[in-house]
Structures are given as C-alpha cells and as structure tokens.
Design a protein around this motif. Sequence first.
Motif, PDB file in Angstrom:
ATOM      1  N   VAL A   1       0.949  -1.568   0.125  1.00  9.30           N
ATOM      2  CA  VAL A   1      -0.153  -0.163   0.351  1.00  9.30           C
ATOM      3  C   VAL A   1       1.218   0.881   0.298  1.00  9.30           C
ATOM      4  N   LYS A   2       1.844   1.117   0.788  1.00  8.91           N
ATOM      5  CA  LYS A   2       3.262   2.526   0.942  1.00  8.91           C
ATOM      6  C   LYS A   2       3.836   2.475  -0.684  1.00  8.91           C
ATOM      7  N   CYS A   3       3.669   2.353  -1.056  1.00  6.50           N
ATOM      8  CA  CYS A   3       4.135   2.040  -2.270  1.00  6.50           C
ATOM      9  C   CYS A   3       4.281   2.105  -4.038  1.00  6.50           C
ATOM     10  N   ARG A   4       2.609   2.162  -3.643  1.00  9.80           N
ATOM     11  CA  ARG A   4       2.159   2.804  -4.878  1.00  9.80           C
ATOM     12  C   ARG A   4       2.260   4.406  -5.658  1.00  9.80           C
ATOM     13  N   ASN A   5       3.767   5.094  -5.662  1.00 10.28           N
ATOM     14  CA  ASN A   5       3.923   6.275  -6.545  1.00 10.28           C
ATOM     15  C   ASN A   5       5.528   5.704  -7.048  1.00 10.28           C
ATOM     16  N   GLU A   6       5.964   6.199  -7.974  1.00 11.46           N
ATOM     17  CA  GLU A   6       6.688   6.135  -8.362  1.00 11.46           C
ATOM     18  C   GLU A   6       7.494   6.181  -7.656  1.00 11.46           C
ATOM     19  N   HIS A   7       8.218   6.411  -7.447  1.00  9.11           N
ATOM     20  CA  HIS A   7       9.132   7.363  -6.228  1.00  9.11           C
ATOM     21  C   HIS A   7       9.368   6.182  -5.335  1.00  9.11           C
ATOM     22  N   THR A   8       8.657   6.082  -4.474  1.00  9.03           N
ATOM     23  CA  THR A   8       8.953   4.449  -3.609  1.00  9.03           C
ATOM     24  C   THR A   8       9.453   3.256  -4.415  1.00  9.03           C
ATOM     25  N   ILE A   9       8.755   3.049  -5.333  1.00  7.02           N
ATOM     26  CA  ILE A   9       9.088   1.899  -6.107  1.00  7.02           C
ATOM     27  C   ILE A   9      10.410   2.014  -6.633  1.00  7.02           C
ATOM     28  N   VAL A  10      11.014   2.966  -7.432  1.00  4.78           N
ATOM     29  CA  VAL A  10      12.399   3.408  -7.788  1.00  4.78           C
ATOM     30  C   VAL A  10      12.905   3.248  -6.158  1.00  4.78           C
ATOM     31  N   GLN A  11      12.563   4.154  -5.290  1.00  7.99           N
ATOM     32  CA  GLN A  11      13.745   3.682  -4.405  1.00  7.99           C
ATOM     33  C   GLN A  11      13.380   2.490  -3.666  1.00  7.99           C
ATOM     34  N   ARG A  12      12.860   1.636  -3.103  1.00 14.96           N
ATOM     35  CA  ARG A  12      12.206   0.380  -3.439  1.00 14.96           C
ATOM     36  C   ARG A  12      13.977  -0.727  -4.141  1.00 14.96           C
ATOM     37  N   VAL A  13      13.305  -0.611  -5.123  1.00 16.59           N
ATOM     38  CA  VAL A  13      14.082  -1.118  -5.958  1.00 16.59           C
ATOM     39  C   VAL A  13      15.242  -0.725  -5.983  1.00 16.59           C
ATOM     40  N   THR A  14      15.859   0.085  -6.207  1.00 16.54           N
ATOM     41  CA  THR A  14      17.376   0.721  -6.062  1.00 16.54           C
ATOM     42  C   THR A  14      17.947   0.177  -4.540  1.00 16.54           C
ATOM     43  N   THR A  15      16.687   0.276  -3.324  1.00 16.86           N
ATOM     44  CA  THR A  15      17.729  -0.472  -2.639  1.00 16.86           C
ATOM     45  C   THR A  15      17.924  -1.705  -2.656  1.00 16.86           C
ATOM     46  N   ALA A  16      16.705  -3.042  -3.048  1.00 17.08           N
ATOM     47  CA  ALA A  16      17.481  -3.642  -3.233  1.00 17.08           C
ATOM     48  C   ALA A  16      18.403  -4.388  -4.194  1.00 17.08           C
ATOM     49  N   ALA A  17      18.486  -3.796  -4.954  1.00 19.88           N
ATOM     50  CA  ALA A  17      19.378  -4.160  -5.830  1.00 19.88           C
ATOM     51  C   ALA A  17      20.637  -2.969  -6.243  1.00 19.88           C
TER      52      ALA A  17
ATOM     53  N   LEU B   1      20.945  -0.655  -9.470  1.00 16.06           N
ATOM     54  CA  LEU B   1      20.643  -0.485 -10.682  1.00 16.06           C
ATOM     55  C   LEU B   1      20.898   0.958 -10.308  1.00 16.06           C
ATOM     56  N   SER B   2      20.614   1.591 -11.684  1.00 16.71           N
ATOM     57  CA  SER B   2      19.908   2.934 -12.310  1.00 16.71           C
ATOM     58  C   SER B   2      18.573   2.725 -12.976  1.00 16.71           C
ATOM     59  N   ARG B   3      18.211   3.890 -12.427  1.00 17.49           N
ATOM     60  CA  ARG B   3      16.886   4.309 -13.044  1.00 17.49           C
ATOM     61  C   ARG B   3      17.249   4.730 -14.894  1.00 17.49           C
TER      62      ARG B   3
ATOM     63  N   ASP C   1       4.688   7.437 -16.590  1.00 20.15           N
ATOM     64  CA  ASP C   1       5.347   6.841 -16.040  1.00 20.15           C
ATOM     65  C   ASP C   1       4.150   5.836 -14.969  1.00 20.15           C
ATOM     66  N   LYS C   2       3.902   4.930 -15.680  1.00 18.31           N
ATOM     67  CA  LYS C   2       3.429   3.374 -15.127  1.00 18.31           C
ATOM     68  C   LYS C   2       4.590   2.242 -15.301  1.00 18.31           C
ATOM     69  N   GLU C   3       5.245   2.981 -15.871  1.00 22.01           N
ATOM     70  CA  GLU C   3       6.695   1.801 -16.098  1.00 22.01           C
ATOM     71  C   GLU C   3       8.014   3.144 -15.439  1.00 22.01           C
ATOM     72  N   CYS C   4       8.596   1.950 -14.696  1.00 20.83           N
ATOM     73  CA  CYS C   4       9.440   2.287 -13.751  1.00 20.83           C
ATOM     74  C   CYS C   4      11.001   1.009 -14.616  1.00 20.83           C
ATOM     75  N   ARG C   5      12.017   1.647 -14.836  1.00 22.76           N
ATOM     76  CA  ARG C   5      12.683   0.747 -15.579  1.00 22.76           C
ATOM     77  C   ARG C   5      14.545   0.898 -15.034  1.00 22.76           C
ATOM     78  N   PHE C   6      15.012  -0.390 -14.640  1.00 22.57           N
ATOM     79  CA  PHE C   6      15.932   0.006 -13.831  1.00 22.57           C
ATOM     80  C   PHE C   6      17.233  -0.951 -14.742  1.00 22.57           C
ATOM     81  N   ALA C   7      18.716  -0.365 -15.408  1.00 22.68           N
ATOM     82  CA  ALA C   7      19.553  -1.110 -15.909  1.00 22.68           C
ATOM     83  C   ALA C   7      21.365  -1.271 -15.202  1.00 22.68           C
ATOM     84  N   GLY C   8      21.023  -2.677 -14.848  1.00 14.72           N
ATOM     85  CA  GLY C   8      22.869  -2.694 -13.900  1.00 14.72           C
ATOM     86  C   GLY C   8      23.634  -4.256 -14.954  1.00 14.72           C
TER      87      GLY C   8
END
Lengths: 470, 1115
Positions: free
Chosen positions: B1036-1052, B1054-1056, B1062-1069
Amino acid sequence: MSTKRNFIDLQRHLKDRTRGAFSAAHTLLPYWHRVTHQWQLESAAEMIHSLFLINHTGDIFLEKHWKSVISRGVCDYFLEVKEKAVEPENVPPVLQTPHHYLISIYRDKLFFLSVIQTEVPPLFVIEFLHRVADTFQDYFGECSESIIKDNVVTVYELLEEMLDNGFPLATESNILKEMIKPPTILRSVVNTLTVLLFFPGSSNVGDKLPTGQLSNIPWRRAAVKYTNNEAYFDVIEEIDAILDKSGMTVFAEIQGVIEACTRLSGMPDLTLSFMNPRLLDDVSFHPCVRFKRWESERVLSFIPPDGNFTLMTYHVSSQNLVAIPVYVKQNISFFETGSCGRLDITIGPKQTMGKMVEGLMVTVHMPKAVLSVNLTASQGNYTYDLATKVLVWDIGKLNPQKPPNLRGTLSVQSGAPRPEENPALDIKLKIQQLAISGLKVNRLDMYGEKYKPFKGVKYMTKAGKFQVRT
Amino acid sequence: MSASSAFNDEKGGSSSVGEPEYGHDPASGGIFSSDYKRHDDLKEMLDSNKDSLKLEAMKRIVAMVARGKNASDLFPAVVKNVACKNIEVKKLVYVYLVRYAEEQQDLALLSISTFQRGLKDPNQLIRASALRVLSSIRVTIIVPIMMLAIKEAASDMSPYVRKTAAHAIPKLYSLDPEQKDQLIEVIEKLLADKTTLVAGSVVMAFEEVCPERIDLIHKNYRKLCNLLIDVEEWGQVVIINMLTRYARTQFLNPNINESLLEEGGEKTFYGSEEDEDEDDEDKDKKAEVATMAKRKPYVMDPDHRLLLRNTKPLLQSRNAAVVMAVAQLYFHLAPKAEVGVIAKALVRLLRSHSEVQYVVLQNVATMTIKRRGMFEPYLKSFYIRSTDPTQIKVLKLEVLTNLANETNISTILREFQTYIKSMDKDFVAATIQAIGRCATNIGEVRDTCLNGLVQLLSNRDELVVAESVVVIKKLLQMQPEKHSDIIKHMAKLIDNIQVPMARASILWLIGEYCEHVPKISPDVLRKMAKSFTNEEDIVKLQIINLAAKLYLTNSKQTKLLTQYVLNLAKYDQNYDIRDRARFIRQLIVPTEKSGALSKYAKKLFLALKPAPVLESPFKDRDHFQLGSLSHLLNAKAGGYQELPDWPEAAPDPSVRNVEVPEWTKCSSREKRKEKKVEKPFYSDSEGESGPTESADSESDSANGSESVSGSEVSGSGSESEESEEGSESEEEEEEEDEEKDKKKKKKELKKKPVQESESEQSSEEEEEERKHERKSKPRKSDSETESGDEEESESESSQSESDESESEAEVKKKKKAAQSKPPAKPVKTDGKKEKKEMSLLDLDDFEPAPSPQVTPVNSFLSSSLVTDLEGLSLSDSVLSPATIAPSSALKSYELLHRITGEGLSVEYCFSRQPFSPDANMVAVQIQFTNNATSDTKNLHMEDVKLQSGMRVKEFPEIELLPAGETTTAVMGIDFCDSTQAANFQLCTHTRKFFVSIQPPVGELMRPIFLTENEFKKEQGQLMGMNEITERLTLDVKCRNEHTIVQRVTTAANLSRVPCGSDKECRFAGRTVTSSSLVLVTVATKEEGAAQLTVNCEKMVIGTMLVKDILQALTQ
C-alpha cells in the motif's frame, strides 16, 4: 526544346501585338527580358512534372501534366527497358534519360510512370504514385485500364486535386471524397440529399466547402452523421516464412495489420487497447494515432477517419517462435535418364490452434523444361499453365484426418538437361478467427460522443510470403 | 522530343489522324462522325445555356486532354465558361485552362479577371482555387498580377489560402526568376506561419526558390521541429530533408570523438533541456568538467537534440518516404550510438511494394558499409525468396554480403548455397560474385569459398562456370602458391568452357602462375595455338600473353609455339591483336636492336601483381544524401543540394532564439481556445498539452478534448522537455501574471549568467561542486534518498521528507521564487492529488526545472559523474568511498556479534562504490567497533576460503583500535556473480574469528546508464529464457513511482532508466564480474497491481533478483 517553344510563343506574341490583340505594351519590355531567362529555369522546378499511365502492352492511355506539356516520346526510354525486361516487375523503378528521370510503379498490370526533372526523394514519388493507385482503387473498386478509361474525368479531377504544381496537395481519401464524389449509384442519392438539405433549389452540385482541408484533423471529414454507428476492426496477420527442404524454419515472422471500418457520427475519440501489446515489436500508424499515447501506455488512441482505413501495421518479432500452421512434405525429382520427373506433395496440419485451415493453395513455378504434368490430387484441383509453367493446386479446406496429397509424373522436354533446381512451393492459406501471434484486442472505448456504437473485432491469419524450398 | 514541335505536328495532323481513335473514346460515345463537326458540336454545347450540356461537353474535352489529344482549338469556346456558376463545369474549365493557357496566352488573359474576382471571394475555398489556377496559368504577362495575388494571399485569414500561396511561389518563380527577391520576402513571412497546414508547403517553396538562404530558417527552426509531427506526410519529407542540411551547417559533428559513446547517453539528458541557449560560461564549465574526465568536450547543441528527438516518432509513419527521410537524417546527423534506431523501421519497409523495397535496399546497402552492426540483427530479413524480382534479389545479396562477418559467415554461405541453384541465372552470377567478396573480406572462409567455387566449375550451366572462373581467378591472385591444384583443374576446364571471359581468365591464370604448373602450361598453349583463329578477341590477347610469359620462363619448350602464335596474331583482323603481337615480339625476342628492353622483359611481364580488391559498388555512396535521387543513381541529379560538411566550430546558436514573449503566448493561447470550442486537435506537439485539462481528465474523461489532453500528460512526460511556448500555453489564466514575473526574472537571470542555478545543467554543476565540498564534510547517513540530487536538495532545505517528489519540488520552487514571490504554489500542490502535482511540476518547466520523471536520470547522472570523478581521486585514499555519502539505504549486515567477538563487533555493508583496485570486485565496507575495555590491535584477515574463481582483496591491517572507538575499512570481493559466501578469519592480536560475507544478489551488480531505446533494444535481445515476469500487488505504501524506484534501488544496485511512461519504471545494471546486463521493469496498473520483469543473461541471478525485488515491493 523550350527555347524553341519560347520562340514560337514569342512569334505568336509579336503577331498578336501587331494585330493589337491586347494593349499591354508596358509589359512587353520586361517580357522580353523574362523570356531569355525562362529556358534556364526549366530545370529548377516542381517535383512531379507529368504522369503517364501505361498498360502492360505498352500503350499510353492517359497523361497528365502539372506544368508545361512533356511529349509522350519520353516514355520510349521506359518502353525500351520494359521490352528488355522479361517480367514487368524487373523494370527498375528509377530510370535516367538525357533530360528527365522516370520513376514508375507497377500496380495491377498498369505502369504509373512519372516524369521528374530535378532531384527529389525517389520514395516520395513512389509512395505518391501508390497513393494515387490506392485512391483509384478506393474510388472505383479496382484499378484497371478499363475502369480508368470509363471514369477518365473523375480520374483527371482526382489527379488535379492530388497534386498542385507537382507537389502533393490532398491525398487523404476523406478529403478527396468531399471534393470529388465517387461515381456510384449511392452517390447520386447522397448528392440529391445534400443538395436538398443544404442548397435547396441549386443545381446538381453544391459548392459546399470541404471543411476537412480547413480543420485541424485533416484526415476526417466534418459533419459525419450515421443512424447506425459502427466500428469494426479486422486484425489480419500474415506469416512470412521460408522453410527448407526438411521442413525446418529458415526464417519466419508475422506481419499484422489492423484494418478498420468506422462509421461513427460526429467526432468520436477512440481508444483501442490490447491484452498483450508487448508482442508488437515494430509498428507503424495511420497519422490519426497519437504516438505518444502509444509510447507511454501501449494503447491506440485516435480520432478515426470516416470509412475504411488501415489503422496500424505491426510486426511480431521473429525472436518469438512463430507457429507454422501446416507441414509440407514434398518430393520433386527429375530423373537423369528419360525425360520425366516425379512430384509428390502432402500438406497436413501442424500448429493450427484447433482452427480450420481454409483457402489452401500451392503454387509451383516449374522449370522451363517441364512440358506437362500428369498428377492426381486426393483433394481439390490442379492446373498447369503451359505458357508460364506455373502449377497451381487449389485445395480448399484442410482435412486434418486425411491430409491432401498431389502426386504424379512430370514430363520434361526430351534432350533438355535435367533441371538444376527443384522449384520452390508457395503456400497460401487462411485461418479465420485466429491471430496466430496471439494478439488480442482488449477493449475499445469511445469518448467525445454520447451514443453507443456497435463494435466488432475480427481476427484472421493468412500465409504471406510463405515459401517452401525443395 | 521537343514538346512544342510535337505539339505543332500534332496540330497539323490531329484532326484527321485523331479522328478514328476518337470514335473509340468511351467518353465520346462515338456520336460525332465528322472531325470538323465534332468540335463544332462541342462548341455548340458549350455555348448553350444548359449546364448539363456544358458539363457533358467539358467532360468530353477533358477526356480528350487526358488521352493526349489536341483540343486547343476549343480554347475560345471553353474560356468563356470560366465564369460559369456551376462548380462542376468550372472545375473542368480550370483543368482545361491550366493545360492550354500557355499556348493561347492572349485568350487566356480573358479569364484573368474572373480569377481576380475570385481572389476577393468571401469563401476561402474559392479564393484558394482562384489563386491556384491563376498561378498555374503560365502566362508571363500576368506575373505582376500573380505577385500581388500571392502577397495578398500570404496574409490571408485562412491557412488554406496561405498554403495555396506557398504553392504558388515556386510556380511564379519558375515563370519569372526576376521576382526572386520579392518572393523571398513572402517566403520569410510564410515561414513564420504557425499552422501545420502551411509549414510543409512553404518549406517546399523555400527549397525551390532560395535553398541557400539558410538564415531564414534560424528563427523558425524550433517551431518547425515542434510542428513537424503534425505536418502532413509530404510536407514532413521536405522539412526533414531541409533540416538535415540545416543541421549540417549549424551543429557540430556528434561523432567527432568516437570514444564518447557513454557521453552520448548524457547528451540525451543535456538535450532534453528545453532551455534554448546555454550561456557560453555554461559551456565552458561543462568543458572543464569534461576535461577533468580527460575527454574532449563535445556537447550536443540542444537544438540538435531537439531535431533528433522530434523526428524519431516519425519512424513509425505509414509513409515510406517519411521513414526514409528520418532514417537519412539519423544517418547523417545522429551520434553513432543512436543511429541504430532506424534499422527496424527500414527493415519494415522491406515488406512494402517492390519499388519501395528497391529504393530502401539501395540505401540500406550504403548504410551497411558504414554501420554494419546496425542491421546485423535483421540479417534474416534480407534472405531471398525465389519470387523476388531479380533487381531486389541482387540488392538483398549486396546487403547480405556487406553484413557478412566472421560470426555469421557460415549461415550466410549456407544461404548462398541455396541461391546458387536458382533458375534465375543473373542472380546466380551475382551470388557467385558475392561469395567471392565474402572470401576476400573474411580470411577464415577463403578456402571454403574457393572449394565451393571449384565445385561449381563442374556445373552444367556455362554461365555459372564462367562466373566462377572469373571469381576464382581473383581469389587465387591472393595466394596462388597454395592452390596449384585448382589451377590445374581449371586448365583442364579450358576444353569445355566456351564463355570467352572465362577462357581468358583461365589463360591469364595459367600464364601468371606458370611456374606453379610447369608441366601443364605448355600443353595448354599448344591447344590454344591450335584453336587460336577461332577464339574471341579477349581470348586471343590472353593467348598471346600466355605465350609471352611461357617464353620467358620456359623458352625451351615453348619457343616455337610462341612464334607460331605471334605469327598468327600478326595477320589477325583485329589491329589490337596485331599491335600486341608486334609489341610483344619486340619485347621478348632478343634482337640486336632491342637489347636493353628484352633483358627486363621478365620483370615487365612477371611482376608481382596486386590482388584485386572486390569492393561493394555502394562504397562511398554516402557522400550523397541518402534517400535522394542522386544517391540512387550515384550521380548528381539536377537541383541536388549538396549535404554540407560539418562546421569546424559551431556557428552562434543564439540565432535560433526567438523573442520569447508576445506572439508565442498569444497565439498558442488563441489556438487552444479555438481548439476547445472546435475540435480536439491533439498531436500538435508537446506544446499544446494543457495541465489544466489534464488535471480535469484525471477525474473525468468523458469529454473528448479532455481525454485528449489526458494523453498529453504522459506525452509531455515522455518528452521530458517542453518547448518554451508549449509550457507557456500550459499556464492557467490566473497563474499567468505570476508567470510573466518569473519570465522577466528569468530573462534577467540570463543576462547575469552568474546565477546559473536556473538552468538544469548549471545546477548540476553546482551540485558537482558541492559534492566536492562534501567530501570534506562528515558523511550524512540519515537521509532517505538514494540519489545524490535529491539528497542534495534535501540537505539544502533540511526538510523532513514526507514525499520525495513533493519536497523536491518545493525546494526547487523555494530556491527560485524565494526573492520575488512567496511560494504560493507548493501550498496548492499539497492540497491536490499526486498526479495533479506532477502536472503542476510540469508547469514549472518554463523555469527549466527537471520534471519528476527526469529527476532520477539527473540524479543518476550526477552520481555517476561523482563516481567518475571519484575514480580519479581514489588513488589518494582508499577510504574515500566511505566518505562519499553512501546513502542510508545501504543495509548493514552483522559480521561479528559483540558477544562472540568478545567486545569487538563488526558490521559490513555494500557501499556500492566501484572498488578501485579491481573493477570486478564488489566493495564491502566494514565497520569495526571496539566495545571492549582494552584496545584491539593488528586487525586483519587470514585464511580466506573461497569458491573457485572468487577473489578477495583484503583490507589493510588496522594496527590499533582503541577501546570504545569505531573505524571502517574497505575490502573487495569478486563473487564471480554468485551468491556464494566468502569465508575468512578475522584476526586480532589475540584471537581469530571465523566469519563469512554473503552478498544479496542485488549487490552483485553495478548501475549503468541506458537510454530508453537502448534499454528496449537490449530487452528485446533478452527474451525467452532470459526473461522472468512476475505479477504482484504492490504494498500500500509503495504505490507511487518514487517509492518503487527507491525500493528497487535499495534491493539492487541498479540505476533508473528514463522512461516515457509514468506507469513503468525501468532499471539497468550489469553484473560486476561478467558484465551481464540486468534489466528490470516494474509496470504498474490499477489497484496496486504491477508486473515485474527481469531480463538477465544469467538466469540464476535473474530468478534471485525477481525474488528480492518482489519482496521489497510487496512488504
């Protein structure tokens, strides 16, 4: 050439002047001056100078010039090349003559030959010529010599409207149809109606404005009204494939096109979405589609033209495995001794997704040495054209239980060497209600208008360039 | 050929000659039998007062014209009807007039007044058509009238009339070039027109009248770029071609420094800046930064970028000419790394009509020589079908040959093998040549090809054999000594091959390499001497050559034969052959007179000859602008505009600046209003997007125009830049005043470049500087953010972070508006929903603040720059990674607990900094805390136990850790892209502890920067087994882009990747050790549903990563 003409013009001009045909004496001096310059400029001019329509026997049956007249003698260069080329498809689309460039297309057994004088992107001209052919098709239902001759006035008006000074002016079917009515029975009904509605008491043709030209949506005519509002979408996919001798896929991919027919009143704004848009690897759109919306959301958002149009074409990546609906077992061989050969072809279902394969047809371009064939088809009929050496086996529906088979002997011209290559098989087929790529339309929404339209989506799969090497 | 003479001839004989044909004319219906009467009848009909009769007559006349029949004698009768009320009749009269006016100038003048009246008609269409016909009548006398009419029409209310005026310009120009100056004025005026309807036509006029006046484009450049997508297809082609030339004169070559591929990525970012001109100071600074990175400063002009970006969507056009125009633009203008995008679109065109294929293949052939890699993935699309026309086959073959390299040659050769069996012999010959070219270019397959060709020598078709011989000859020249058996084989063939060229080739080969086949060659000469008189000329010449060479090497056996041959040649009918015989005799047969020359005869004849280079006929064709007629013909066509070379130094970019204020604003506003009432004209570039509307459409999109603008929201996002005027039009009415203020302020700021913080780049630079400063500052560990940028803004504002984007926006606004205005907007922002907030942020684009979508990119870039810089400074101190702000997101793991460590507790975290001593190692930052009462000494590691392949770089020994103190050290571990633990002993002066470090999979990678397209391309190549997709429901707390970006980049790590949606976030590494790509996509849908896609070559890593990210997003 132009100097000569100018000279003649000048003579006539002077004659007129002495007769006092007009009194614009003050313009004479600058006129003299101009004439000397005119010939140099013949080279720097418009894009498409003239158009000639030529049938496959080489008769020029229509010509249109957007500037000064170019003698049809210019076509001789083309006709010469055409004579040399065995197949009309082998005529190079771009030819150079001493004073002109000739760019031509071959469509429906007709050559559309344009005369160019200066640098112009060749594709620009080719694409335009095809658009002209498309327009004829759209207007008259077909694009043949006889139909063009029958409608020569409409054709001429269309050409006049499509090009101005050699530069494309109106090429959208919606706009053209407002300016030049297609010659149908329906048309006269519409005409009388329009006339009654808008110009009571006026003549057959009203001078209603083609508003489209002036609107911001150049592809849609204004004030569309229907009692039954409908929007149909046909998803048609073609399988392009090359199979090798053993039935292995050398190359396969899927080309898709979405043909739309929208008959919707007012200014509907449609959104078409797919269940699996990611399948689409490469797309091209009708100009009405909002590209950015596609980029960001993978939906097609558009205000459609009225009537039939191609909404998009797409390509499904060959990285995804392409299902090949049929297998082909074939054995064509020519014997070293004796002037004959054997042919044995069997076609059976492979990956049909449980659907019926229809319209199955096999075309074989036999080597020139093959004189005749003596075959038996377990299903359907075959024909062999002695002149073109084309064997066509029209099978029809594919019976999964009993795969159709064609076998028999080929008789080869005696004395001729054994044909080097076995002929490739071209397969045609159709599968209704299936998009072989698995593409599915999710939903169609309409905004901007209140009524509820009738919506329909149809799927079809066909064999495109489907070739089996033997 | 002359039109006039033909015409005159026709005139003379037409009436009688044309007659019978006329009878067949369907339009005539064969009613009229006698020729003179025919026209009389038509005249009668035209003179009647019934419209239907007139119409019928006109239709017949037009049918005559269409068939090329002469109808000029009807001119007087027709021209009378020019004023006819009936539009149908009128149209046909116009058609006739345009055709014959030039020949009947005096009579044509009668019609002029009708058109002049038409020019004043209230109906715009009538005005337009009057102008159209008036300008099409090529009568020199009316030039002044035309000029007046064009000038008037150029300022007509109706864009359609203005368009017609633009069309009329080249007509008048070709009629009277003297008018050029005046016409240029009109062009200049029309170029400033802002409607898409006019743009294409006026550029066309520009190209025909004054293509050299590039200066006229400056002020309109940006507008043209922005309007482009809405211009009709044909206009797009003309504009794109013109802009290609323009760009070549105004911008710098983006490929000056080939090694700058990475910076190519950055360019995207600089380019996305909407700000029109970077100040020079700005540039200098950038240059400084670049030189710090030891690179040549190339910065793409934002206008250059604008062009590339705005043309790219047109690759999706249905019109092949447009696609080709964009493709050539990219080929000639884009940085190398970006040219690849055009390949797919061009390959698509290969499914079009065969004429389109023909032209496209020609261009592809040229491109493949320069940029082979681009088309390599599409190799199979160039495979040949037996049904292709020969010319297409040959072109495809050309492309396949150009694409051949070591890796794909075997596939290509296999394909060629099937082609050789084709019935189309021209095509087979071309295939053999193609094989020859592959063999010369790729050394590895030379022998294979040669063997294959030799096999072809036994082919039944003579043409095939002949072609093979010719190609083999060329190949053998490269290494003849190895292939004497092939030469022998060919010598045998001479009995059977009849094709002269092939015979000549064989003879030449035997002569040239007679030393390799000493026994056979005299025998061949013997046979040839026998058949000499029956040979073709080229064969005879080669026989003479062979004789001469043999005479020089083996005179014993061949002396008589040679003399015999020379004697035969002496009396040959062909004087070339006689000359040659005489010449050779003098050279090789020593006589008293010749003396000196014959000594050197051997040197002359048997000199080492360089092997021929088999080249593509498309080599160097790209000096012609691709897609042009000249390129196709490989010869300059009349009117071809050379593609200029890049300038050494870029001309002043400020010429393209448009006086920002009044007109843009008013006009776009007007337009928008118009639109609202009229129709939702949407595609009018980003400039038209309205945030007001978009906000509405958020809540309710039932109404058409709103849903349209809804689409624009995302659109503007994806474009990430907004043209000046565009963003202006976005403003709400009430905000306008405020906006004006800001703009004024902005202008002031521009004048004072000291205050750089306005522009994006400069703020970045600033940031750069701050980063440097911060090196000395104590590290901040509490901020929530990942990226340097946000972190920075936070540190500046010292705000508590509720929502990232919000705070960021506020900060930015505060920074900007601080002095002039109290920040009213943030308050508003707070009240609104999140999405609205975004659009409001977009609003701020007029001050070039990065839009939220862009932010992560910026932040990444800046941080990557930091790491770059850091890489330089790292040698100074190993500790620097620690000092450079690892964000709080870095999770610490326990290595040694306080209890088991007897007072020594050790924690480690993955600092995500490059480990400078070894790039393949993951940096692990270890923190030692001595909780004991006594000092710990000699902290070091020992006895490292690793899985094979893994490596460790130990941290330097810590000599003393006083009680109660904490210290950190950095070590590097090469995990070999596995999550295997690294086991080792941690030793103090007294004890040893067994410890192990096990990395989470997300730490085995390092971020890389990809553009959206690169991402997509890479993703496309990592499908199937390499793609893992998982559906999930977001926390529930993770429904905006920024949190998603933040959580993904915390987990791995990667760079955005910037993304249009705005419905898609992409990361690469990339993984640290093997540099395998790791691509992550999180696509969100309604209700927190989302889809996670991981593409990675290493499936194990992919699977584990999916698990980890899934966990991060769902908790």
